[in-house]
Design a protein around this motif. Sequence first.
Motif, short mmCIF file in Angstrom:
data_model
loop_
_atom_site.label_atom_id
_atom_site.label_comp_id
_atom_site.label_asym_id
_atom_site.label_seq_id
_atom_site.Cartn_x
_atom_site.Cartn_y
_atom_site.Cartn_z
N VAL A 61 0.84 -1.20 0.00
CA VAL A 61 0.00 0.00 0.00
C VAL A 61 0.87 1.25 0.00
O VAL A 61 0.58 2.23 -0.69
CB VAL A 61 -0.96 -0.01 1.21
N ILE A 62 1.95 1.23 0.76
CA ILE A 62 2.86 2.38 0.78
C ILE A 62 3.47 2.61 -0.60
O ILE A 62 3.54 3.75 -1.07
CB ILE A 62 3.95 2.18 1.85
N PHE A 86 -7.34 -1.95 3.49
CA PHE A 86 -8.35 -1.92 2.43
C PHE A 86 -9.01 -0.56 2.35
O PHE A 86 -9.22 -0.03 1.26
CB PHE A 86 -9.38 -3.02 2.66
N ALA A 87 -9.32 0.03 3.50
CA ALA A 87 -9.95 1.36 3.51
C ALA A 87 -9.00 2.41 2.94
O ALA A 87 -9.42 3.30 2.20
CB ALA A 87 -10.36 1.73 4.94
N VAL A 88 -7.71 2.31 3.27
CA VAL A 88 -6.73 3.26 2.74
C VAL A 88 -6.64 3.16 1.22
O VAL A 88 -6.66 4.17 0.52
CB VAL A 88 -5.35 3.02 3.40
N VAL A 89 -6.55 1.93 0.70
CA VAL A 89 -6.45 1.75 -0.75
C VAL A 89 -7.72 2.21 -1.44
O VAL A 89 -7.67 2.89 -2.48
CB VAL A 89 -6.14 0.27 -1.09
N LEU A 90 -8.86 1.88 -0.87
CA LEU A 90 -10.13 2.31 -1.46
C LEU A 90 -10.24 3.83 -1.49
O LEU A 90 -10.62 4.40 -2.52
CB LEU A 90 -11.29 1.70 -0.66
N ALA A 106 -7.73 5.96 -1.47
CA ALA A 106 -6.75 6.47 -2.42
C ALA A 106 -7.22 6.31 -3.86
O ALA A 106 -7.00 7.18 -4.69
CB ALA A 106 -5.40 5.77 -2.22
N LEU A 107 -7.87 5.20 -4.15
CA LEU A 107 -8.38 4.99 -5.50
C LEU A 107 -9.52 5.94 -5.84
O LEU A 107 -9.61 6.45 -6.95
CB LEU A 107 -8.83 3.54 -5.68
N ASP A 122 -5.66 10.69 -5.33
CA ASP A 122 -4.51 11.44 -4.79
C ASP A 122 -3.49 10.46 -4.23
O ASP A 122 -3.25 10.41 -3.05
CB ASP A 122 -5.00 12.40 -3.71
N HIS A 123 -2.88 9.65 -5.11
CA HIS A 123 -1.91 8.68 -4.63
C HIS A 123 -0.50 8.92 -5.13
O HIS A 123 0.37 8.15 -4.88
CB HIS A 123 -2.36 7.25 -4.98
#
Length: 176
Positions: free
Chosen positions: A43-44, A106-110, A112-113, A117-118
């Motif tokens: 994720v990072i 999962f919440a972070v990736v969702l 970010a998608l 803003d990734h």
Amino acid sequence: MTALILFYIAGFVTLAAAILAITRTNASHALIYVVVALLAIAVIFFLLGSPFAAALQIVVYAGAIVVLFLFVVMMLNLGKSSVDRERALLTRGIWTVPSLLALMLFAVVLFALVSGDHETEAQARMIEPKEVGIALYTKYVLAVELAGVLLLAALVGAYHLGRRYLADRREEEETS
């Protein structure tokens, strides 16, 4: 600003999972936390604008390497008493913390998608998969080969240790 907050959340999950992996006495439980830590690192990578490195992290490390470790752990834990210990994995309480950490990722990736803003200023340019392959098998070919030999040596060593351990256990059972 949101990318920075997501980065810190993923960093926290990485550190928490790594500390929990180190402090577990059961190897199977530790491997669950190692998988969560490796997914957090992926994720990072994604948040830093490198989706290819994130995919490699998941496929190579969280997939292949951890499966290899799990195979070795299972090979060393042969016996009736280990089956009873492994049945404890089926209880809900053991999966609570890794599930919460994975849910945070999962919440972070969702987020970010959805926000898009990734990518941060740290990214100079996008690196193609072909460039990674060329670098790995030209400039870093020795390091790649050494890593493969090291993993093979660890697997053979674990096999011999496990075989010796099982032979000693059989002798103890026959004498008693």
